[in-house]
Design a protein around this motif. Structure first.
Motif, PDB file in Angstrom:
ATOM      1  N   ASP A  75      -1.044   5.651 -26.832  1.00  0.00           N
ATOM      2  CA  ASP A  75      -0.789   4.953 -25.573  1.00  0.00           C
ATOM      3  C   ASP A  75      -0.735   3.468 -25.888  1.00  0.00           C
ATOM      4  N   ARG A  92      -3.670   0.749 -25.892  1.00  0.00           N
ATOM      5  CA  ARG A  92      -4.789   0.650 -26.833  1.00  0.00           C
ATOM      6  C   ARG A  92      -4.460   1.292 -28.181  1.00  0.00           C
ATOM      7  N   SER A  93      -3.222   1.236 -28.585  1.00  0.00           N
ATOM      8  CA  SER A  93      -2.871   1.935 -29.829  1.00  0.00           C
ATOM      9  C   SER A  93      -2.790   0.975 -31.008  1.00  0.00           C
ATOM     10  N   ALA A  97      -5.400  -2.630 -31.486  1.00  0.00           N
ATOM     11  CA  ALA A  97      -5.809  -1.932 -30.254  1.00  0.00           C
ATOM     12  C   ALA A  97      -6.746  -2.736 -29.359  1.00  0.00           C
TER      13      ALA A  97
END
Ligand SMILES: Cc1cc2nc3c(=O)[nH]c(=O)nc-3n(C[C@H](O)[C@H](O)[C@H](O)COP(=O)(O)OP(=O)(O)OC[C@H]3O[C@@H](n4cnc5c(N)ncnc54)[C@H](O)[C@@H]3O)c2cc1C
Lengths: 78, 561
Positions: free
Chosen positions: B43, B46-47, B51
């Motif tokens: 996603d 927050r990847s 993040a």
């Protein structure tokens, strides 16, 4: 081991499962307390801890990842 | 058979990986008028490695630096992100780096947390400082919002597994939908693809080998873009020179330069020549320069080596803890608290981490173009340029800008992707894994790859013809066994199993290129060629797969302009 969800605090919004960069929660079932299905795949990045609107999540580092430190000074030098 | 989704997701530009580079590419491509899709494995909010934040943004601000761009370029090449790069790309990057800093600041990422352009950390005494201190804790959220504002469509939880080509040019990609138990194959059709899947972690055993995901950089980044680009015929470059990071032991985490302390021996005495007393302006650059300080001192028995913040002033200590939050290292702060560590009197042991690929990977030009028509790359997965967060941000922008122009002259009408050979082969292979009656897990497979690479193509021992050739053969054996013996129960496990095949493929390319580099250079130590060959200075090694399946290895000169 990580993350650990406090079931009483959890608002069942599923945000943690959605945003997890590692998919440690797997597919999320609506209106449930998320299940940590793949705990060993946690990166310990804290994203779910930071973003949980109910502050219901804590991370626990496994015993195999202790922080190693040694005391240099006897007293706190505040 | 695993189903292929009936709906093809179509766009002008497909960005693979919604990290820093990918989101910046998507924003730029949309600004250039393109219709853009981002396919992201998890996603975008927050990847990836950025993040939860970063805090050093390498850049050139003429009015602050008060010097020419070449001076900053030299500092860049003396820093941990320097070397192995084409200076003509580095110069173009530096020349537009401040523009991106200003945009980020405008969008809501705080690039002046103390009201001014503040440069510190990773610095040599008396030299120009090139790392802008910023507060990146919200960078992913902000970039995601900026992309959405421009009508970029983000497809989360869809790891891309291969690129699709047609007559030598890129026409799309395929991925796996992991939102449900049951995997489905997703087809993307696009006129240009920008690959930005980040570093490659999990190739070598972590410092705690039982914990596959204890890695300094994001362990979800396993080299998908590199492997797909290679299969599509793109050149990869600089794979064979190992790269390592360092940080706290046994919790792997990047952010070394945010610590304000002195690299010390067990008595608390400074080991390096640069600083005796820690200051926020400099930190201690010893470990950036003497990469093997931690292992050298363990091997000769004079270790361990510590990060010693006991002499850090109260003001600098607060600054450091604040910096660690901007950096995204809140879990590290929690772990220190949980262990009862007081940085005022305790020293934290540091160590070298396992090799990863950053700045080793896909070859690009100054527009982010690869050697395959319509395929671009940006960020940590690029092989001839590296500048971590700012490199990903600025070069992502270049790739997006160029791709949005390129797609205007491309027509994909009439190309049927359902019957594309790569789609059919992938469907067959993924289905085979999914229907296997095996009993071996992808974790076993990943550990097996790590053991082989560590022993035969790593930095634990030396490298040599016999070791590397043995490694190649062992990887083949392991791959064959894995194909027959893996068990894959759901979409998540299919994603992980496919990651392992990618890791193995990249491992094989590391062996092949390490065999070709018949010299010792940096951490690439050949016992059969124990010297550094000056004739190979400023030369890079590329590898590419030809249509007949053979590999073509080529040396080329570093490009100055
Ligand atoms: C704790 C920490 C602190 C750091 N601090 C700094 C710093 O202060 N300064 C600095 O310059 N650098 C820093 N870095 C490095 C910096 O974060 C990276 O260089 C930067 O994020 C690289 O951007 P990228 O877009 O190339 O990769 P990433 O930001 O890692 O993004 C890669 C993206 O690709 C996605 N992806 C991976 N595989 C696939 C696939 N198959 N299909 C679809 N998507 C996929 C990932 O999920 C991710 O979103 C730090 C890193 C860490 C971990």
């Amino acid at each position: 081991m990580p993350p650990i969800i406090d079931k009483d605090k959890c608002k069942k919004c599923g945000l943690c499962a959605q945003i997890c960069g590692l998919d440690v929660y797997g597919p999320y079932e609506k209106d449930t307390v998320p299940i940590v299905r793949y705990p060993s795949e946690c990166w310990h990045c804290n994203a779910c801890v930071l973003d949980c609107p109910a502050k219901a999540i804590k991370l626990k580092l496994p015993l195999s990842m202790p922080i190693l430190y040694r005391r240099l000074k006897g007293e706190d030098n505040d | 058979m695993i189903d292929v989704k009936k709906h093809i997701i179509e766009s002008d530009v497909l960005v693979v990986g919604g990290g820093i580079g990918g989101l910046m590419a998507a924003i730029a491509a949309a600004d250039g008028g393109a219709d853009v899709i981002v396919a992201e494995k998890s996603d975008t909010r927050r990847s990836g490695s950025g993040a939860t934040g970063n805090d050093h943004f390498t850049c050139y601000i003429p009015e602050v630096h008060q010097c020419g761009i070449e001076v900053i370029l030299e500092e860049l090449n003396n820093s941990l992100v320097g070397g192995n790069a084409d200076p003509y790309i580095q110069l173009k990057f530096l020349s537009r780096s401040f523009e991106v800093v200003q945009d980020w600041n405008k969008w809501g990422i705080n690039m002046q947390p103390h009201g001014e352009w503040e440069f510190n950390g990773h610095a040599y005494p008396g030299r120009k400082r090139i790392f802008l201190k910023y507060d990146g804790y919200n960078q992913k959220e902000v970039l995601t919002k900026e992309a959405l504002k421009r009508n970029v469509r983000i497809v989360n939880k869809t790891p891309v597994t291969d690129f699709l080509t047609y007559n030598g040019r890129i026409v799309g990609a395929i991925g796996i939908d992991i939102t449900k138990e049951e995997p489905e194959i997703v087809i993307f059709k696009a006129k240009a693809v920008i690959s930005a899947t980040g570093n490659t972690s999990r190739l070598y055993p972590s410092i705690t080998p039982s914990q596959l995901f204890n890695t300094g950089h994001c362990p979800n980044n396993t080299g998908a873009g590199r492997a797909a680009a290679y299969r599509a015929g793109a050149k990869l470059i600089n794979l064979e020179i190992p790269n390592t990071h360092a940080g706290p032991k046994y919790f792997e985490r990047c952010g070394k330069a945010t610590w304000i302390g002195v690299i010390s021996d067990v008595m608390g005495n400074s080991i390096g020549p640069f600083v005796d007393k820690p200051t926020k302006e400099l930190g201690d650059i010893t470990a950036d320069v003497w990469h093997s300080v931690f292992t050298d001192k363990m091997q000769d028995g004079t270790g361990p080596v510590y990060m010693n913040c006991t002499e850090t002033s109260k003001e600098d200590m607060d600054y450091m803890l604040w910096g660690l939050k901007c950096e995204g290292d809140t879990s590290l702060i929690d772990a220190l608290d949980d262990a009862g560590v007081s940085l005022k009197r305790d020293m934290v042991e540091f160590t070298k981490y396992e090799p990863i690929l950053v700045g080793r990977g896909i070859e690009i030009d100054e527009f982010g173009r690869t050697s395959v028509d319509g395929l671009y790359s940006a960020g940590d997965e690029v092989g001839n340029f590296r500048c971590d967060i700012s490199g990903a941000a600025v070069m992502g922008r270049f790739a997006g800008e160029h791709a949005s122009g390129y797609v205007k002259d491309v027509n994909n009408d009439g190309i049927d992707l359902f019957s594309h050979k790569t789609v059919l082969e992938a469907q067959k292979f993924y289905s085979r894994l999914y229907e296997n009656k095996g009993s071996s897990t992808w974790e076993e497979f990943n550990h097996g790859i790590q053991s082989i690479l560590d022993d035969y193509a790593g930095i634990r021992y030396v490298r040599s013809k016999t070791l590397l050739e043995s490694g190649l053969e062992y990887l083949d054996h392991l791959e064959q066994k894995a194909k027959n013996e893996l068990i894959v129960n759901n979409s998540h496990e299919l994603m992980r199993a496919l990651e392992c095949f990618v890791l193995l493929q990249i491992g094989r390319l590391i062996c092949l290129t390490a065999l070709e580099r018949k010299e010792t250079r940096g951490m690439h130590k050949r016992s059969d060629y124990p010297f550094t060959n000056p004739l190979l200075n400023k030369k890079f090694l590329t590898i590419r797969r030809l249509e007949n399946g053979k590999n073509e290895l080529e040396w080329r000169d570093m490009r100055i302009n």
